[in-house]
Write a protein that holds these residues in place. Sequence first.
Motif, PDB file in Angstrom:
ATOM      1  N   HIS A  51       0.743  -1.278  -0.090  1.00 31.74           N
ATOM      2  CA  HIS A  51      -0.031  -0.124   0.090  1.00 31.74           C
ATOM      3  C   HIS A  51       0.821   1.353  -0.053  1.00 31.74           C
ATOM      4  CE1 HIS A  51      -2.754   3.150   1.939  1.00 31.74           C
ATOM      5  NE2 HIS A  51      -3.204   2.555   0.904  1.00 31.74           N
ATOM      6  N   ASP A  52       1.914   1.259   0.718  1.00 35.48           N
ATOM      7  CA  ASP A  52       2.887   2.473   0.902  1.00 35.48           C
ATOM      8  C   ASP A  52       3.530   2.460  -0.591  1.00 35.48           C
ATOM      9  OD1 ASP A  52       2.469   2.802   3.201  1.00 35.48           O
ATOM     10  OD2 ASP A  52       4.417   1.970   4.345  1.00 35.48           O
ATOM     11  N   GLU A  53       4.097   1.394  -1.132  1.00 37.02           N
ATOM     12  CA  GLU A  53       4.368   1.625  -2.402  1.00 37.02           C
ATOM     13  C   GLU A  53       3.641   2.259  -3.705  1.00 37.02           C
ATOM     14  OE1 GLU A  53       6.520  -1.769  -4.361  1.00 37.02           O
ATOM     15  OE2 GLU A  53       7.889  -1.861  -2.589  1.00 37.02           O
ATOM     16  N   ALA A  54       2.235   1.691  -3.407  1.00 38.32           N
ATOM     17  CA  ALA A  54       1.359   2.307  -4.542  1.00 38.32           C
ATOM     18  C   ALA A  54       1.132   3.652  -4.055  1.00 38.32           C
ATOM     19  CB  ALA A  54      -0.291   1.372  -4.146  1.00 38.32           C
ATOM     20  N   SER A  55       0.975   4.075  -2.956  1.00 43.69           N
ATOM     21  CA  SER A  55       0.695   5.499  -2.736  1.00 43.69           C
ATOM     22  C   SER A  55       1.832   6.364  -3.177  1.00 43.69           C
ATOM     23  CB  SER A  55       0.578   5.800  -1.204  1.00 43.69           C
ATOM     24  OG  SER A  55      -0.425   5.222  -0.522  1.00 43.69           O
ATOM     25  N   GLY A  56       3.145   5.834  -2.986  1.00 41.03           N
ATOM     26  CA  GLY A  56       4.411   6.361  -3.542  1.00 41.03           C
ATOM     27  C   GLY A  56       4.441   6.706  -5.175  1.00 41.03           C
ATOM     28  N   ALA A  57       3.890   5.494  -5.828  1.00 43.24           N
ATOM     29  CA  ALA A  57       3.707   5.554  -7.062  1.00 43.24           C
ATOM     30  C   ALA A  57       2.602   6.344  -7.847  1.00 43.24           C
ATOM     31  CB  ALA A  57       3.760   4.106  -7.731  1.00 43.24           C
ATOM     32  N   GLY A  58       1.778   6.850  -6.865  1.00 41.20           N
ATOM     33  CA  GLY A  58       0.716   7.772  -7.372  1.00 41.20           C
ATOM     34  C   GLY A  58      -0.599   6.861  -7.662  1.00 41.20           C
ATOM     35  N   ILE A  59      -0.677   5.400  -7.344  1.00 35.61           N
ATOM     36  CA  ILE A  59      -1.862   4.712  -7.518  1.00 35.61           C
ATOM     37  C   ILE A  59      -2.890   4.910  -6.288  1.00 35.61           C
ATOM     38  CG2 ILE A  59      -2.546   2.208  -7.817  1.00 35.61           C
ATOM     39  CD1 ILE A  59       0.493   1.699  -8.789  1.00 35.61           C
ATOM     40  N   PRO A  60      -3.983   5.399  -6.718  1.00 35.11           N
ATOM     41  CA  PRO A  60      -4.923   5.558  -5.529  1.00 35.11           C
ATOM     42  C   PRO A  60      -5.590   4.206  -5.115  1.00 35.11           C
ATOM     43  CG  PRO A  60      -5.695   6.459  -7.892  1.00 35.11           C
ATOM     44  CD  PRO A  60      -4.306   5.856  -8.025  1.00 35.11           C
ATOM     45  N   VAL A  61      -5.208   3.449  -3.988  1.00 40.73           N
ATOM     46  CA  VAL A  61      -5.822   2.346  -3.971  1.00 40.73           C
ATOM     47  C   VAL A  61      -5.962   2.239  -2.393  1.00 40.73           C
ATOM     48  CG1 VAL A  61      -3.727   1.148  -4.096  1.00 40.73           C
ATOM     49  CG2 VAL A  61      -5.962   0.111  -4.450  1.00 40.73           C
ATOM     50  N   SER A  62      -7.178   1.693  -1.828  1.00 43.35           N
ATOM     51  CA  SER A  62      -7.220   1.623  -0.346  1.00 43.35           C
ATOM     52  C   SER A  62      -6.424   0.600   0.281  1.00 43.35           C
ATOM     53  CB  SER A  62      -8.543   1.733   0.115  1.00 43.35           C
ATOM     54  OG  SER A  62      -9.177   0.263  -0.307  1.00 43.35           O
ATOM     55  N   LEU A  63      -6.049   0.393   1.602  1.00 42.73           N
ATOM     56  CA  LEU A  63      -5.484  -0.653   1.986  1.00 42.73           C
ATOM     57  C   LEU A  63      -6.306  -2.022   1.939  1.00 42.73           C
ATOM     58  CD1 LEU A  63      -3.033  -1.995   3.694  1.00 42.73           C
ATOM     59  CD2 LEU A  63      -3.969  -0.907   5.672  1.00 42.73           C
TER      60      LEU A  63
END
Length: 144
Positions: A51-63
């Motif tokens: 989830h942290d990686e997705a946020s860092g990559a600008g991917i909007p996705v919930s935990l």
Amino acid sequence: MDSQPVHMPCPTRFAVDRLRSAGLRPTRQRIALAGLLFAKGDRHLTAEELHDEASGAGIPVSLATVYNTLHQFTDAGMLRVLAIESSKTYFDTNTSDHHHFFIEGDNEVMDIPMGSILVDGLPNVPEGMEIAHVDVVVRLRHKG
Ligand SMILES: [Zn+2]
């Protein structure tokens, strides 16, 4: 001086192929998460880390979505769940039989190199059963 185009593997196409061969519909979120998971070789990670990686990559996705997706990938045979700690679930992108080091304190999981551990003297199993997996976790801590 000609610069040759660098041939990079396309993480999106790779993710789509991976999803299709596992029998999963390649949705936008699955493609994005599979792209993060499988683009860097064998890895062990938690839903929180992905989830942290997705946020860092600008991917909007919930935990919650990350968690559900990881379990879908596991059910489809793309990931393996590692039962190392009851408080955290680690997902392994390498689904073959292998064993792990777990570094206490750092909460880090590492593969034990193939052939460097031999599991012998396994018990007889009950009638009608067979051993599916033997998971060895060797727990490490820093000296001193
Ligand atoms: Zn592993």
